[in-house]
Write a protein that holds these residues in place. Structure first.
Motif, PDB file in Angstrom:
ATOM      1  N   THR A 273       0.830  -1.199   0.000  1.00  0.00           N
ATOM      2  CA  THR A 273       0.000   0.000   0.000  1.00  0.00           C
ATOM      3  C   THR A 273       0.869   1.255   0.000  1.00  0.00           C
ATOM      4  OG1 THR A 273      -0.121   0.011   2.411  1.00  0.00           O
ATOM      5  CG2 THR A 273      -1.852  -1.183   1.236  1.00  0.00           C
ATOM      6  N   LYS A 291      -8.678   4.379  -5.923  1.00  0.00           N
ATOM      7  CA  LYS A 291      -9.468   3.599  -4.979  1.00  0.00           C
ATOM      8  C   LYS A 291      -8.722   2.335  -4.548  1.00  0.00           C
ATOM      9  CE  LYS A 291     -13.706   5.069  -7.351  1.00  0.00           C
ATOM     10  NZ  LYS A 291     -14.905   4.602  -8.077  1.00  0.00           N
ATOM     11  N   ALA A 292      -9.206   1.737  -3.472  1.00  0.00           N
ATOM     12  CA  ALA A 292      -8.684   0.436  -3.054  1.00  0.00           C
ATOM     13  C   ALA A 292      -8.936  -0.579  -4.160  1.00  0.00           C
ATOM     14  CB  ALA A 292      -9.354  -0.007  -1.761  1.00  0.00           C
ATOM     15  N   GLY A 295      -9.966  -5.550  -1.590  1.00  0.00           N
ATOM     16  CA  GLY A 295     -10.625  -5.299  -0.317  1.00  0.00           C
ATOM     17  C   GLY A 295     -10.497  -3.830   0.044  1.00  0.00           C
ATOM     18  N   SER A 296      -9.948  -3.551   1.232  1.00  0.00           N
ATOM     19  CA  SER A 296      -9.775  -2.161   1.675  1.00  0.00           C
ATOM     20  C   SER A 296      -8.414  -1.594   1.319  1.00  0.00           C
ATOM     21  CB  SER A 296      -9.975  -2.079   3.190  1.00  0.00           C
ATOM     22  OG  SER A 296      -9.002  -2.869   3.855  1.00  0.00           O
ATOM     23  N   ARG A 297      -7.600  -2.368   0.591  1.00  0.00           N
ATOM     24  CA  ARG A 297      -6.228  -1.947   0.307  1.00  0.00           C
ATOM     25  C   ARG A 297      -6.035  -1.618  -1.173  1.00  0.00           C
ATOM     26  NH1 ARG A 297      -2.256  -6.306   1.468  1.00  0.00           N
ATOM     27  NH2 ARG A 297      -3.806  -7.568   0.372  1.00  0.00           N
ATOM     28  N   LYS A 298      -5.266  -0.572  -1.426  1.00  0.00           N
ATOM     29  CA  LYS A 298      -4.822  -0.321  -2.791  1.00  0.00           C
ATOM     30  C   LYS A 298      -3.429  -0.925  -2.930  1.00  0.00           C
ATOM     31  CE  LYS A 298      -3.622   3.103  -6.279  1.00  0.00           C
ATOM     32  NZ  LYS A 298      -4.135   2.242  -7.380  1.00  0.00           N
TER      33      LYS A 298
END
Length: 333
Positions: A273, A291-292, A295-298
Protein backbone atom coordinates in the motif's frame (compact mmCIF):
# COMPACT_ATOMS: atom_id res chain seq x y z
CA UNK A 1 12.88 -23.25 -18.86
CA UNK A 2 13.83 -19.84 -20.14
CA UNK A 3 11.31 -17.04 -20.31
CA UNK A 4 9.09 -17.49 -23.33
CA UNK A 5 7.20 -15.23 -25.67
CA UNK A 6 3.86 -16.86 -26.39
CA UNK A 7 2.00 -15.78 -29.52
CA UNK A 8 -1.61 -16.60 -30.13
CA UNK A 9 -2.66 -18.65 -33.11
CA UNK A 10 -2.35 -16.90 -36.45
CA UNK A 11 -5.33 -15.08 -37.89
CA UNK A 12 -6.93 -17.60 -40.21
CA UNK A 13 -9.34 -15.37 -42.09
CA UNK A 14 -9.37 -11.90 -43.58
CA UNK A 15 -13.15 -11.67 -43.55
CA UNK A 16 -14.32 -8.70 -41.50
CA UNK A 17 -17.44 -9.14 -39.42
CA UNK A 18 -19.98 -6.32 -38.99
CA UNK A 19 -18.79 -5.77 -35.42
CA UNK A 20 -15.21 -5.48 -36.58
CA UNK A 21 -16.21 -3.03 -39.33
CA UNK A 22 -17.66 -0.80 -36.63
CA UNK A 23 -14.30 -0.53 -34.90
CA UNK A 24 -11.63 -0.01 -37.51
CA UNK A 25 -8.19 1.21 -36.46
CA UNK A 26 -8.14 5.00 -35.81
CA UNK A 27 -7.69 7.22 -38.85
CA UNK A 28 -8.09 10.72 -37.42
CA UNK A 29 -6.48 12.52 -34.50
CA UNK A 30 -9.82 12.54 -32.67
CA UNK A 31 -9.91 8.72 -32.79
CA UNK A 32 -6.36 8.22 -31.58
CA UNK A 33 -6.74 6.80 -28.11
CA UNK A 34 -4.70 3.92 -26.72
CA UNK A 35 -6.93 1.96 -24.36
CA UNK A 36 -4.93 0.26 -21.60
CA UNK A 37 -6.08 -1.91 -18.68
CA UNK A 38 -4.26 -3.57 -15.79
CA UNK A 39 -5.66 -6.40 -13.66
CA UNK A 40 -4.55 -9.37 -11.60
CA UNK A 41 -7.10 -11.78 -13.05
CA UNK A 42 -6.40 -14.41 -10.34
CA UNK A 43 -6.37 -17.27 -12.89
CA UNK A 44 -10.06 -16.39 -13.43
CA UNK A 45 -10.89 -17.92 -10.03
CA UNK A 46 -12.28 -15.66 -7.30
CA UNK A 47 -11.75 -16.39 -3.61
CA UNK A 48 -14.89 -15.82 -1.54
CA UNK A 49 -15.07 -14.79 2.11
CA UNK A 50 -16.51 -18.15 3.18
CA UNK A 51 -13.53 -20.11 1.82
CA UNK A 52 -15.27 -21.19 -1.37
CA UNK A 53 -14.09 -20.13 -4.80
CA UNK A 54 -15.92 -19.14 -7.97
CA UNK A 55 -14.68 -19.78 -11.49
CA UNK A 56 -15.16 -16.85 -13.88
CA UNK A 57 -15.22 -17.10 -17.66
CA UNK A 58 -12.94 -14.85 -19.64
CA UNK A 59 -15.95 -13.30 -21.35
CA UNK A 60 -17.65 -12.46 -18.05
CA UNK A 61 -14.43 -11.04 -16.63
CA UNK A 62 -13.85 -8.85 -19.67
CA UNK A 63 -17.44 -7.60 -19.61
CA UNK A 64 -17.02 -6.66 -15.95
CA UNK A 65 -13.89 -4.54 -16.49
CA UNK A 66 -14.00 -2.93 -19.95
CA UNK A 67 -15.44 0.58 -19.78
CA UNK A 68 -16.48 3.41 -22.05
CA UNK A 69 -15.10 6.95 -21.89
CA UNK A 70 -17.39 7.65 -18.92
CA UNK A 71 -16.13 4.66 -16.96
CA UNK A 72 -19.29 2.60 -17.52
CA UNK A 73 -19.34 -1.10 -18.38
CA UNK A 74 -21.74 -2.83 -20.75
CA UNK A 75 -22.54 0.17 -22.98
CA UNK A 76 -22.27 0.56 -26.73
CA UNK A 77 -19.46 3.02 -26.08
CA UNK A 78 -17.10 0.30 -24.80
CA UNK A 79 -14.38 -0.02 -27.42
CA UNK A 80 -11.82 -2.73 -28.05
CA UNK A 81 -8.79 -2.32 -25.79
CA UNK A 82 -5.28 -2.05 -27.17
CA UNK A 83 -3.28 -3.37 -24.20
CA UNK A 84 -4.27 -5.63 -21.32
CA UNK A 85 -1.53 -5.89 -18.69
CA UNK A 86 -2.34 -8.92 -16.58
CA UNK A 87 -0.98 -10.82 -13.63
CA UNK A 88 -1.67 -14.37 -12.53
CA UNK A 89 -2.46 -16.32 -15.67
CA UNK A 90 -1.70 -20.03 -15.88
CA UNK A 91 0.51 -19.69 -18.96
CA UNK A 92 0.21 -19.63 -22.72
CA UNK A 93 -2.93 -21.77 -22.84
CA UNK A 94 -5.02 -19.54 -20.62
CA UNK A 95 -3.59 -16.37 -22.18
CA UNK A 96 -4.57 -17.60 -25.66
CA UNK A 97 -8.09 -18.55 -24.62
CA UNK A 98 -8.60 -15.25 -22.80
CA UNK A 99 -7.30 -13.23 -25.74
CA UNK A 100 -9.49 -15.09 -28.21
CA UNK A 101 -12.53 -14.47 -26.00
CA UNK A 102 -11.62 -10.79 -26.11
CA UNK A 103 -11.41 -10.89 -29.90
CA UNK A 104 -14.78 -12.63 -30.17
CA UNK A 105 -16.37 -10.04 -27.89
CA UNK A 106 -15.68 -7.39 -30.52
CA UNK A 107 -16.37 -9.58 -33.55
CA UNK A 108 -12.73 -10.05 -34.51
CA UNK A 109 -11.14 -13.30 -35.71
CA UNK A 110 -9.22 -15.52 -33.31
CA UNK A 111 -5.60 -14.37 -33.21
CA UNK A 112 -6.43 -10.66 -33.45
CA UNK A 113 -5.12 -10.33 -29.90
CA UNK A 114 -1.74 -11.86 -29.14
CA UNK A 115 -0.05 -12.52 -25.84
CA UNK A 116 3.37 -12.33 -24.26
CA UNK A 117 3.95 -14.30 -21.06
CA UNK A 118 6.93 -14.49 -18.74
CA UNK A 119 6.67 -18.30 -18.47
CA UNK A 120 5.01 -20.46 -21.09
CA UNK A 121 3.99 -23.23 -18.67
CA UNK A 122 5.21 -22.60 -15.11
CA UNK A 123 5.47 -25.46 -12.66
CA UNK A 124 2.78 -25.89 -10.02
CA UNK A 125 3.19 -24.55 -6.49
CA UNK A 126 1.13 -24.41 -3.31
CA UNK A 127 -1.72 -26.56 -2.07
CA UNK A 128 -5.32 -25.40 -1.61
CA UNK A 129 -4.85 -21.78 -2.72
CA UNK A 130 -7.51 -20.99 -0.13
CA UNK A 131 -10.27 -22.68 -2.09
CA UNK A 132 -12.43 -25.16 -0.19
CA UNK A 133 -13.02 -26.89 -3.54
CA UNK A 134 -9.70 -28.48 -4.44
CA UNK A 135 -10.49 -28.54 -8.17
CA UNK A 136 -10.76 -24.74 -8.22
CA UNK A 137 -7.67 -24.35 -6.06
CA UNK A 138 -5.78 -26.48 -8.56
CA UNK A 139 -6.59 -23.93 -11.27
CA UNK A 140 -4.48 -21.38 -9.36
CA UNK A 141 -1.39 -23.57 -8.96
CA UNK A 142 0.31 -22.21 -12.08
CA UNK A 143 0.86 -18.46 -12.20
CA UNK A 144 2.73 -16.13 -14.52
CA UNK A 145 2.30 -12.60 -15.89
CA UNK A 146 1.49 -11.38 -19.36
CA UNK A 147 0.65 -8.63 -21.81
CA UNK A 148 -2.15 -9.01 -24.36
CA UNK A 149 -2.14 -6.64 -27.32
CA UNK A 150 -4.37 -5.76 -30.23
CA UNK A 151 -2.68 -6.49 -33.57
CA UNK A 152 -5.13 -4.20 -35.36
CA UNK A 153 -3.57 -1.19 -33.68
CA UNK A 154 -0.16 -2.36 -32.44
CA UNK A 155 2.78 -4.21 -33.95
CA UNK A 156 5.63 -5.97 -32.16
CA UNK A 157 9.00 -6.42 -33.82
CA UNK A 158 11.30 -9.35 -33.17
CA UNK A 159 13.72 -8.44 -30.40
CA UNK A 160 11.39 -5.93 -28.78
CA UNK A 161 10.40 -8.21 -25.90
CA UNK A 162 12.55 -8.14 -22.77
CA UNK A 163 13.96 -11.10 -20.89
CA UNK A 164 12.08 -11.77 -17.68
CA UNK A 165 13.42 -10.23 -14.50
CA UNK A 166 12.90 -11.37 -10.93
CA UNK A 167 11.33 -9.59 -8.01
CA UNK A 168 13.04 -9.13 -4.68
CA UNK A 169 12.01 -10.24 -1.21
CA UNK A 170 13.03 -10.44 2.41
CA UNK A 171 13.26 -14.10 3.28
CA UNK A 172 11.44 -14.84 6.58
CA UNK A 173 13.76 -14.63 9.56
CA UNK A 174 16.07 -12.10 7.88
CA UNK A 175 16.60 -8.67 9.41
CA UNK A 176 15.76 -5.62 7.32
CA UNK A 177 17.19 -2.12 7.28
CA UNK A 178 16.37 0.04 4.28
CA UNK A 179 16.87 -2.81 1.86
CA UNK A 180 19.64 -4.57 3.74
CA UNK A 181 18.77 -8.27 3.88
CA UNK A 182 16.83 -8.21 0.61
CA UNK A 183 17.64 -10.80 -2.07
CA UNK A 184 16.24 -11.80 -5.44
CA UNK A 185 13.13 -13.93 -5.07
CA UNK A 186 14.47 -16.83 -7.15
CA UNK A 187 16.69 -19.84 -6.49
CA UNK A 188 18.52 -20.25 -4.21
CA UNK A 189 16.80 -17.62 -2.06
CA UNK A 190 13.17 -18.43 -2.82
CA UNK A 191 10.70 -20.27 -0.55
CA UNK A 192 11.95 -23.43 1.11
CA UNK A 193 10.25 -26.77 0.59
CA UNK A 194 8.85 -28.59 -2.40
CA UNK A 195 5.32 -27.19 -2.02
CA UNK A 196 6.42 -23.63 -2.78
CA UNK A 197 9.54 -24.41 -4.79
CA UNK A 198 8.28 -22.71 -7.93
CA UNK A 199 6.26 -19.95 -6.32
CA UNK A 200 8.92 -17.42 -7.38
CA UNK A 201 7.87 -17.76 -11.01
CA UNK A 202 4.57 -15.99 -10.30
CA UNK A 203 6.61 -12.81 -9.70
CA UNK A 204 8.64 -12.85 -12.92
CA UNK A 205 8.14 -9.59 -14.81
CA UNK A 206 8.27 -9.03 -18.56
CA UNK A 207 8.02 -6.04 -20.91
CA UNK A 208 7.79 -5.17 -24.58
CA UNK A 209 7.98 -2.18 -26.91
CA UNK A 210 5.14 -1.92 -29.41
CA UNK A 211 4.56 0.45 -32.32
CA UNK A 212 1.23 2.16 -32.95
CA UNK A 213 0.52 1.36 -36.58
CA UNK A 214 -1.35 4.60 -37.31
CA UNK A 215 1.46 6.92 -36.22
CA UNK A 216 4.64 4.91 -35.64
CA UNK A 217 4.60 5.94 -31.96
CA UNK A 218 6.64 3.53 -29.77
CA UNK A 219 4.82 2.21 -26.69
CA UNK A 220 6.46 0.46 -23.74
CA UNK A 221 4.41 -1.88 -21.55
CA UNK A 222 5.47 -3.99 -18.56
CA UNK A 223 3.69 -6.33 -16.17
CA UNK A 224 4.84 -7.06 -12.59
CA UNK A 225 3.62 -9.06 -9.61
CA UNK A 226 5.61 -8.61 -6.40
CA UNK A 227 5.69 -11.12 -3.52
CA UNK A 228 3.35 -10.78 -0.55
CA UNK A 229 6.37 -9.98 1.62
CA UNK A 230 6.78 -6.69 -0.25
CA UNK A 231 3.89 -5.37 1.82
CA UNK A 232 5.94 -5.32 5.01
CA UNK A 233 9.46 -4.93 3.63
CA UNK A 234 10.11 -3.30 0.27
CA UNK A 235 12.63 -5.37 -1.67
CA UNK A 236 13.62 -5.19 -5.31
CA UNK A 237 16.85 -7.21 -5.30
CA UNK A 238 20.13 -7.66 -3.51
CA UNK A 239 20.17 -5.04 -0.75
CA UNK A 240 17.75 -2.94 -2.78
CA UNK A 241 14.44 -1.51 -1.46
CA UNK A 242 13.43 -0.52 -4.98
CA UNK A 243 12.49 2.81 -6.48
CA UNK A 244 11.42 5.17 -3.68
CA UNK A 245 11.37 2.17 -1.32
CA UNK A 246 8.47 0.61 -3.21
CA UNK A 247 9.97 -2.76 -4.09
CA UNK A 248 9.66 -1.84 -7.78
CA UNK A 249 12.53 -2.15 -10.23
CA UNK A 250 12.73 -2.47 -14.01
CA UNK A 251 15.08 -5.00 -15.60
CA UNK A 252 17.97 -3.88 -17.76
CA UNK A 253 16.51 -5.16 -21.06
CA UNK A 254 13.19 -3.59 -20.22
CA UNK A 255 14.84 -0.29 -19.33
CA UNK A 256 16.43 -0.12 -22.78
CA UNK A 257 13.05 -0.69 -24.40
CA UNK A 258 11.43 1.89 -22.13
CA UNK A 259 14.05 4.53 -22.89
CA UNK A 260 13.29 4.12 -26.59
CA UNK A 261 9.52 4.61 -26.11
CA UNK A 262 7.37 7.73 -26.16
CA UNK A 263 4.35 6.27 -24.34
CA UNK A 264 5.11 4.12 -21.29
CA UNK A 265 2.79 1.98 -19.18
CA UNK A 266 3.59 -0.31 -16.27
CA UNK A 267 0.95 -2.38 -14.48
CA UNK A 268 1.79 -3.85 -11.09
CA UNK A 269 0.25 -5.96 -8.37
CA UNK A 270 2.73 -4.65 -5.80
CA UNK A 271 1.22 -6.29 -2.71
CA UNK A 272 2.09 -3.01 -0.99
CA UNK A 273 0.00 0.00 0.00
CA UNK A 274 0.83 3.71 -0.13
CA UNK A 275 2.97 3.68 -3.26
CA UNK A 276 2.77 7.29 -4.41
CA UNK A 277 1.62 8.32 -7.88
CA UNK A 278 4.98 10.08 -8.27
CA UNK A 279 7.07 6.96 -7.54
CA UNK A 280 8.08 6.44 -11.17
CA UNK A 281 8.40 10.15 -11.91
CA UNK A 282 12.02 9.58 -12.87
CA UNK A 283 10.70 7.65 -15.86
CA UNK A 284 8.28 10.46 -16.66
CA UNK A 285 5.39 8.34 -15.40
CA UNK A 286 2.40 9.12 -13.17
CA UNK A 287 0.26 6.66 -11.23
CA UNK A 288 -3.46 6.36 -12.00
CA UNK A 289 -6.18 4.81 -9.85
CA UNK A 290 -7.45 6.36 -6.64
CA UNK A 291 -9.47 3.60 -4.98
CA UNK A 292 -8.68 0.44 -3.05
CA UNK A 293 -8.13 -2.49 -5.42
CA UNK A 294 -8.09 -5.54 -3.10
CA UNK A 295 -10.62 -5.30 -0.32
CA UNK A 296 -9.77 -2.16 1.67
CA UNK A 297 -6.23 -1.95 0.31
CA UNK A 298 -4.82 -0.32 -2.79
CA UNK A 299 -2.05 -2.70 -3.87
CA UNK A 300 -2.43 -2.52 -7.66
CA UNK A 301 -0.95 0.32 -9.69
CA UNK A 302 -0.95 1.64 -13.24
CA UNK A 303 1.82 4.07 -14.15
CA UNK A 304 1.70 5.97 -17.45
CA UNK A 305 3.82 8.40 -19.40
CA UNK A 306 1.40 10.02 -21.82
CA UNK A 307 -1.71 12.17 -22.00
CA UNK A 308 -4.35 10.25 -20.04
CA UNK A 309 -8.02 11.16 -20.37
CA UNK A 310 -9.73 12.15 -17.11
CA UNK A 311 -11.76 9.38 -15.47
CA UNK A 312 -15.11 9.91 -13.78
CA UNK A 313 -14.49 6.79 -11.64
CA UNK A 314 -10.88 7.43 -10.67
CA UNK A 315 -9.46 4.95 -13.21
CA UNK A 316 -10.63 2.01 -11.06
CA UNK A 317 -13.37 -0.42 -12.18
CA UNK A 318 -15.34 -1.50 -9.12
CA UNK A 319 -17.33 -4.18 -10.96
CA UNK A 320 -14.27 -6.26 -11.95
CA UNK A 321 -14.88 -10.00 -11.50
CA UNK A 322 -11.57 -10.66 -9.76
CA UNK A 323 -10.32 -10.31 -6.21
CA UNK A 324 -8.42 -7.31 -7.63
CA UNK A 325 -10.14 -4.36 -9.27
CA UNK A 326 -8.99 -3.36 -12.73
CA UNK A 327 -7.24 -0.06 -13.45
CA UNK A 328 -7.39 1.70 -16.79
CA UNK A 329 -5.96 4.63 -18.68
CA UNK A 330 -7.05 5.95 -22.06
CA UNK A 331 -4.05 7.68 -23.62
CA UNK A 332 -4.18 10.18 -26.49
CA UNK A 333 -1.54 9.82 -29.21
Amino acid sequence: MLAAVAALIAITTTTTTPAAQAQEAPTTAADRVLRVYNNNIENLVRNNADGSCTRVSGTDHLTSMLVDDNGKTGTTGVQAPDLLIVQQVRGTGQAEAYADQLAAKFGYPAGTYKAIVAWDDPEVWGSTHKCSQQALGDLKKKQTNGIIYNTRTLSLAAGDTSKYWSAGWLKPGTSYAGGAGCTLYKPPSNDDGSTNEYKWKRTSAIAARFTIKATGTPVFAATMHLPEQNGAHACAGEGDPGIASSGIHVGSDATSLMNASTIRVIGIDANRTNIAATTLGGFGMTGYGTKATAGSRKIDYLFVKGTVQPSSIGHTVSSTKSNHLALYGFIAF
